[in-house]
Design a protein around this motif. Sequence first.
Motif, PDB file in Angstrom:
ATOM      1  N   UNK A   1       0.829  -1.195   0.000  1.00 52.07           N
ATOM      2  CA  UNK A   1       0.000   0.000   0.000  1.00 52.07           C
ATOM      3  C   UNK A   1       0.868   1.251   0.000  1.00 52.07           C
ATOM      4  N   UNK A   2       0.359   2.330  -0.621  1.00 49.49           N
ATOM      5  CA  UNK A   2       1.091   3.592  -0.604  1.00 49.49           C
ATOM      6  C   UNK A   2       0.625   4.503   0.535  1.00 49.49           C
ATOM      7  N   UNK A   3      -0.159   3.938   1.460  1.00 49.37           N
ATOM      8  CA  UNK A   3      -0.609   4.707   2.627  1.00 49.37           C
ATOM      9  C   UNK A   3      -0.229   4.007   3.924  1.00 49.37           C
ATOM     10  N   UNK A   4       0.839   3.231   3.909  1.00 51.24           N
ATOM     11  CA  UNK A   4       1.235   2.459   5.080  1.00 51.24           C
ATOM     12  C   UNK A   4       1.628   3.330   6.265  1.00 51.24           C
ATOM     13  N   UNK A   5       1.451   2.795   7.463  1.00 51.31           N
ATOM     14  CA  UNK A   5       1.701   3.533   8.695  1.00 51.31           C
ATOM     15  C   UNK A   5       3.182   3.841   8.930  1.00 51.31           C
ATOM     16  N   UNK A   6       4.071   3.226   8.177  1.00 55.97           N
ATOM     17  CA  UNK A   6       5.492   3.507   8.360  1.00 55.97           C
ATOM     18  C   UNK A   6       5.902   4.831   7.717  1.00 55.97           C
ATOM     19  N   UNK A   7       5.036   5.399   6.866  1.00 53.40           N
ATOM     20  CA  UNK A   7       5.329   6.696   6.291  1.00 53.40           C
ATOM     21  C   UNK A   7       6.158   6.667   5.023  1.00 53.40           C
ATOM     22  N   UNK A   8       6.276   5.490   4.387  1.00 50.53           N
ATOM     23  CA  UNK A   8       7.066   5.396   3.162  1.00 50.53           C
ATOM     24  C   UNK A   8       6.347   5.964   1.949  1.00 50.53           C
ATOM     25  N   UNK A   9       5.033   6.123   2.014  1.00 47.48           N
ATOM     26  CA  UNK A   9       4.280   6.603   0.876  1.00 47.48           C
ATOM     27  C   UNK A   9       4.311   5.618  -0.282  1.00 47.48           C
TER      28      UNK A   9
ATOM     29  N   UNK B   1       7.144  15.783   2.252  1.00 51.20           N
ATOM     30  CA  UNK B   1       6.525  16.843   1.457  1.00 51.20           C
ATOM     31  C   UNK B   1       6.003  17.989   2.319  1.00 51.20           C
ATOM     32  N   UNK B   2       5.730  17.734   3.588  1.00 50.72           N
ATOM     33  CA  UNK B   2       5.206  18.775   4.476  1.00 50.72           C
ATOM     34  C   UNK B   2       6.309  19.606   5.120  1.00 50.72           C
TER      35      UNK B   2
ATOM     36  N   UNK C   1       9.053  22.422   5.732  1.00 57.28           N
ATOM     37  CA  UNK C   1       8.987  23.847   5.403  1.00 57.28           C
ATOM     38  C   UNK C   1      10.313  24.497   5.795  1.00 57.28           C
ATOM     39  N   UNK C   2      11.197  24.650   4.816  1.00 55.40           N
ATOM     40  CA  UNK C   2      12.520  25.232   5.069  1.00 55.40           C
ATOM     41  C   UNK C   2      12.386  26.684   5.502  1.00 55.40           C
ATOM     42  N   UNK C   3      13.070  27.153   6.551  1.00 57.04           N
ATOM     43  CA  UNK C   3      13.928  26.365   7.446  1.00 57.04           C
ATOM     44  C   UNK C   3      13.252  26.061   8.786  1.00 57.04           C
ATOM     45  N   UNK C   4      11.895  26.043   8.816  1.00 52.54           N
ATOM     46  CA  UNK C   4      11.172  25.997  10.090  1.00 52.54           C
ATOM     47  C   UNK C   4      10.797  24.592  10.552  1.00 52.54           C
ATOM     48  N   UNK C   5      10.573  23.699   9.612  1.00 55.54           N
ATOM     49  CA  UNK C   5      10.155  22.342   9.989  1.00 55.54           C
ATOM     50  C   UNK C   5      10.789  21.358   9.019  1.00 55.54           C
ATOM     51  N   UNK C   6      11.348  20.292   9.561  1.00 52.94           N
ATOM     52  CA  UNK C   6      11.983  19.264   8.732  1.00 52.94           C
ATOM     53  C   UNK C   6      11.516  17.887   9.172  1.00 52.94           C
ATOM     54  N   UNK C   7      11.038  17.133   8.224  1.00 51.61           N
ATOM     55  CA  UNK C   7      10.689  15.741   8.460  1.00 51.61           C
ATOM     56  C   UNK C   7      11.249  14.888   7.335  1.00 51.61           C
ATOM     57  N   UNK C   8      11.682  13.696   7.642  1.00 53.06           N
ATOM     58  CA  UNK C   8      12.181  12.811   6.581  1.00 53.06           C
ATOM     59  C   UNK C   8      11.978  11.356   6.984  1.00 53.06           C
ATOM     60  N   UNK C   9      11.933  10.508   5.974  1.00 50.10           N
ATOM     61  CA  UNK C   9      11.811   9.071   6.176  1.00 50.10           C
ATOM     62  C   UNK C   9      13.093   8.413   5.711  1.00 50.10           C
ATOM     63  N   UNK C  10      13.493   7.355   6.389  1.00 49.69           N
ATOM     64  CA  UNK C  10      14.735   6.649   6.056  1.00 49.69           C
ATOM     65  C   UNK C  10      14.418   5.450   5.175  1.00 49.69           C
ATOM     66  N   UNK C  11      15.038   5.425   3.987  1.00 55.38           N
ATOM     67  CA  UNK C  11      14.871   4.323   3.041  1.00 55.38           C
ATOM     68  C   UNK C  11      16.074   3.367   3.115  1.00 55.38           C
ATOM     69  N   UNK C  12      15.840   2.133   2.696  1.00 57.14           N
ATOM     70  CA  UNK C  12      16.898   1.112   2.556  1.00 57.14           C
ATOM     71  C   UNK C  12      17.632   0.853   3.873  1.00 57.14           C
ATOM     72  N   UNK C  13      16.872   0.694   4.950  1.00 57.52           N
ATOM     73  CA  UNK C  13      17.470   0.295   6.235  1.00 57.52           C
ATOM     74  C   UNK C  13      18.064  -1.092   6.069  1.00 57.52           C
TER      75      UNK C  13
ATOM     76  N   UNK D   1      12.838  16.199  -1.735  1.00 54.98           N
ATOM     77  CA  UNK D   1      14.141  15.754  -2.215  1.00 54.98           C
ATOM     78  C   UNK D   1      14.554  14.442  -1.550  1.00 54.98           C
ATOM     79  N   UNK D   2      15.408  13.686  -2.237  1.00 55.46           N
ATOM     80  CA  UNK D   2      16.042  12.517  -1.643  1.00 55.46           C
ATOM     81  C   UNK D   2      17.542  12.773  -1.561  1.00 55.46           C
ATOM     82  N   UNK D   3      18.172  12.242  -0.507  1.00 51.52           N
ATOM     83  CA  UNK D   3      19.605  12.442  -0.303  1.00 51.52           C
ATOM     84  C   UNK D   3      20.257  11.106   0.060  1.00 51.52           C
TER      85      UNK D   3
END
Length: 257
Positions: free
Chosen positions: A48-56, A162-163, A165-177, A247-249
Amino acid sequence: MARTLQFLLLLSATLLLAQTVYAEAATCSDCFIHSRAAYYPSSDENGTDTGRCGYGSFGATLNGGDVSAVSDLYRDGVGCGACYQVRCTNNNYCSDNGVTVVITDHGSSHNTDFILSRRAFGRMAQTTDAAASLLALGVVDIEYRRVSCTYPNKNITIKIDESSDYPYYLGFVIWYQQGRRDITAVQLCEAQNLACKLLDRSNGAVWTTNSPPSGPLSLRMLFSDEDGDETWVVPVNNIPNDWKAGQTHDTGVQVNS
């Protein structure tokens, strides 16, 4: 008296054997655990693209679509990104190796530990016809164990939410653990003076802060195993000063165990 002594010795030996077997089972990280599994009712083969882990949408195709939701193994999001070998136990249909899945969601159905993607559920079978029979059953008995995650030619990667907001809020998900350890803490540091702040786990594998440090950012991830051993991993590549939502890094590091 002799019979009583023999009985006591036999009882003592039996209890000692039971304690030994229990202790070995409790500490055996490679042992299979019995449970049940279902699959997502959607006709989509992937997750699913709406999973609770936040991977989208990434979570639907991660690991080729061999993904799963879990119940207790979700562990308030700590279990996101973990890999498990899952195999069904019906000898008429099921292969010996089963399938390796990545946890991308939280949920349960019919007292199951796993809700697999349709693709992963069918891949537990010996043949295409057997896969159809498994899917017709809907829920099957399984056994599972934690295994190491492997992504050839992939470094640990972060995806800026996607939510953000530079430079006030930063959220990210970790891929390929990678490996078979959990990411239990994440710090974000100013790359120049190494002033760090601990991030919040807001949703599954998503880490956030309402006041990100300024300048290029250095990431630190705490990997923990089931024995309580902990290791901080510092990526080679920094997050640039002008990071942007979406972005992805590439962190430049792999963590295998």
